[in-house]
Design a protein around this motif. Sequence first.
Motif, PDB file in Angstrom:
ATOM      1  N   TYR A   1     -54.686  27.221 -22.245  1.00 41.13           N
ATOM      2  CA  TYR A   1     -53.708  26.684 -21.298  1.00 41.13           C
ATOM      3  C   TYR A   1     -54.452  25.910 -20.215  1.00 41.13           C
ATOM      4  CZ  TYR A   1     -49.877  26.268 -18.043  1.00 41.13           C
ATOM      5  OH  TYR A   1     -48.911  25.760 -17.202  1.00 41.13           O
TER       6      TYR A   1
ATOM      7  N   SER B   1     -53.819  23.991 -16.676  1.00 39.78           N
ATOM      8  CA  SER B   1     -52.872  23.746 -15.584  1.00 39.78           C
ATOM      9  C   SER B   1     -52.876  22.284 -15.130  1.00 39.78           C
ATOM     10  CB  SER B   1     -53.184  24.656 -14.393  1.00 39.78           C
ATOM     11  OG  SER B   1     -54.519  24.488 -13.968  1.00 39.78           O
TER      12      SER B   1
ATOM     13  N   HIS C   1     -48.333  21.228 -20.614  1.00 44.53           N
ATOM     14  CA  HIS C   1     -48.473  22.674 -20.524  1.00 44.53           C
ATOM     15  C   HIS C   1     -47.671  23.224 -19.348  1.00 44.53           C
ATOM     16  CE1 HIS C   1     -52.615  22.627 -22.797  1.00 44.53           C
ATOM     17  NE2 HIS C   1     -51.655  21.974 -23.435  1.00 44.53           N
ATOM     18  N   GLU C   2     -47.786  22.540 -18.208  1.00 44.93           N
ATOM     19  CA  GLU C   2     -47.076  22.980 -17.012  1.00 44.93           C
ATOM     20  C   GLU C   2     -45.566  22.905 -17.205  1.00 44.93           C
ATOM     21  OE1 GLU C   2     -48.499  23.841 -13.441  1.00 44.93           O
ATOM     22  OE2 GLU C   2     -49.542  24.690 -15.165  1.00 44.93           O
TER      23      GLU C   2
ATOM     24  N   LEU D   1     -44.361  25.849 -19.247  1.00 43.61           N
ATOM     25  CA  LEU D   1     -44.373  27.082 -18.458  1.00 43.61           C
ATOM     26  C   LEU D   1     -43.170  27.143 -17.520  1.00 43.61           C
ATOM     27  CD1 LEU D   1     -45.854  29.674 -17.694  1.00 43.61           C
ATOM     28  CD2 LEU D   1     -47.150  28.363 -16.013  1.00 43.61           C
TER      29      LEU D   1
ATOM     30  N   TRP E   1     -39.642  29.777 -17.377  1.00 49.00           N
ATOM     31  CA  TRP E   1     -38.988  30.430 -16.246  1.00 49.00           C
ATOM     32  C   TRP E   1     -37.496  30.089 -16.209  1.00 49.00           C
ATOM     33  CZ3 TRP E   1     -39.991  33.971 -12.487  1.00 49.00           C
ATOM     34  CH2 TRP E   1     -39.046  34.070 -11.460  1.00 49.00           C
TER      35      TRP E   1
ATOM     36  N   TRP F   1     -43.681  35.323 -10.826  1.00 46.56           N
ATOM     37  CA  TRP F   1     -44.023  35.359 -12.245  1.00 46.56           C
ATOM     38  C   TRP F   1     -44.066  36.790 -12.773  1.00 46.56           C
ATOM     39  CZ3 TRP F   1     -43.377  31.170 -14.845  1.00 46.56           C
ATOM     40  CH2 TRP F   1     -43.642  29.923 -14.288  1.00 46.56           C
TER      41      TRP F   1
ATOM     42  N   LYS G   1     -51.431  31.356 -16.070  1.00 41.82           N
ATOM     43  CA  LYS G   1     -52.409  30.716 -16.951  1.00 41.82           C
ATOM     44  C   LYS G   1     -53.504  31.686 -17.396  1.00 41.82           C
ATOM     45  CE  LYS G   1     -55.644  28.795 -13.513  1.00 41.82           C
ATOM     46  NZ  LYS G   1     -56.249  27.556 -12.992  1.00 41.82           N
TER      47      LYS G   1
ATOM     48  N   LEU H   1     -47.565  30.871 -25.313  1.00 47.21           N
ATOM     49  CA  LEU H   1     -46.557  30.148 -24.538  1.00 47.21           C
ATOM     50  C   LEU H   1     -45.519  29.517 -25.453  1.00 47.21           C
ATOM     51  CD1 LEU H   1     -45.438  29.051 -21.914  1.00 47.21           C
ATOM     52  CD2 LEU H   1     -47.124  27.196 -22.009  1.00 47.21           C
TER      53      LEU H   1
ATOM     54  N   GLN I   1     -41.566  30.540 -25.150  1.00 46.64           N
ATOM     55  CA  GLN I   1     -40.564  29.527 -24.838  1.00 46.64           C
ATOM     56  C   GLN I   1     -39.538  29.401 -25.966  1.00 46.64           C
ATOM     57  OE1 GLN I   1     -41.886  25.479 -23.901  1.00 46.64           O
ATOM     58  NE2 GLN I   1     -39.838  24.753 -24.403  1.00 46.64           N
TER      59      GLN I   1
END
Length: 328
Positions: A121, A123, A128-129, A132, A136, A153, A164, A175, A179
């Motif tokens: 991962y 950032s 990738h961000e 993530l 959420w 988180w 991360k 991830l 998701q």
Amino acid sequence: MLIQVCLYFYCKFLWRCLKFVMRKLTGRCELQRICYSTKPGASRTMKIETSLRDSKSKLLQTSVSVHPDAIEKTIDDIMELKKINPDVNPQLGISLQACLLQIVGYRNLIADVEKLRREPYDSDNPQHEEMLLKLWKFLKPDTPLESRISKQWCEIGFQGDDPKTDFRGMGLLGLYNLQYFAERDAAAAQQVLSDSLHQKCRDITKEEISKFSKAEWEKKRMDKAIGYSFAIVGINITDLAYNLLVSGALKTHFYNIAPEAPTLSHFQQTFCYLMHEFHKFWIEEDPMDIMEFNRVREKFRKRIIKQLQNPDMALCPHFAASEGLINM
């Protein structure tokens, strides 16, 4: 050791002699006998795979690892090698092609999954961000995330204020799976998350009370029998699914549900099923606390492997996240 080696070659010799006799008696090669006597699915594909891999012919041995675009030509070459007339045996070519698509597809799926697992991962990577932050939103649609680095988180089961660091073991694969579960089966994912956050106050029998001191009784009565870290468990179940895939245990499942090549979506759908089933299993096991996680996980792993030993097994033929993917 020498005896074992001699026994291996002796058995192999006997098996080839038997194949030769069967060919003479039936007028059919082993591939024909398998296709004509075994129903489609894992039973047939796994027998075909074993037959090709153990063949003394280099063409047959390498056929299980050809490029998908070369499968049709490979089938023609096999038919020619075995002196099988495709006009007299039209169904054989179709059956072999279906089996090879599954066999080659499974190998390619391992490569795709491994690539995601090895990618860390990052950032600084916008994609990738974005994934993530979507995780959420899917899990907590009514609760805005106050900032990227936040103790919030922990509410979806990460260990600290920056998720991360929790993806190091499974890379992007963890991830991707989380998701997928949160998006494709949102109701189930949100329910599992909600359950994982709740304590479960248990009714204690008189017999149990007599076995514990007052302090122990209070601890046991208010135990987090459901509670666990949702995201961390999801990454751990990703590891379970990955090892089932690489070991070949998932061949039974994928060869039964994927009419052609199994894809990453099939793998993610299987993760959803495992996540859902582990949650139910965790509740049934009623562990004292999260410290029993490894014991429960190992017991769950053994149960899944046992199920997969059944050649007719399909883990999730009616699971919500698998809609549009299953074709038995």
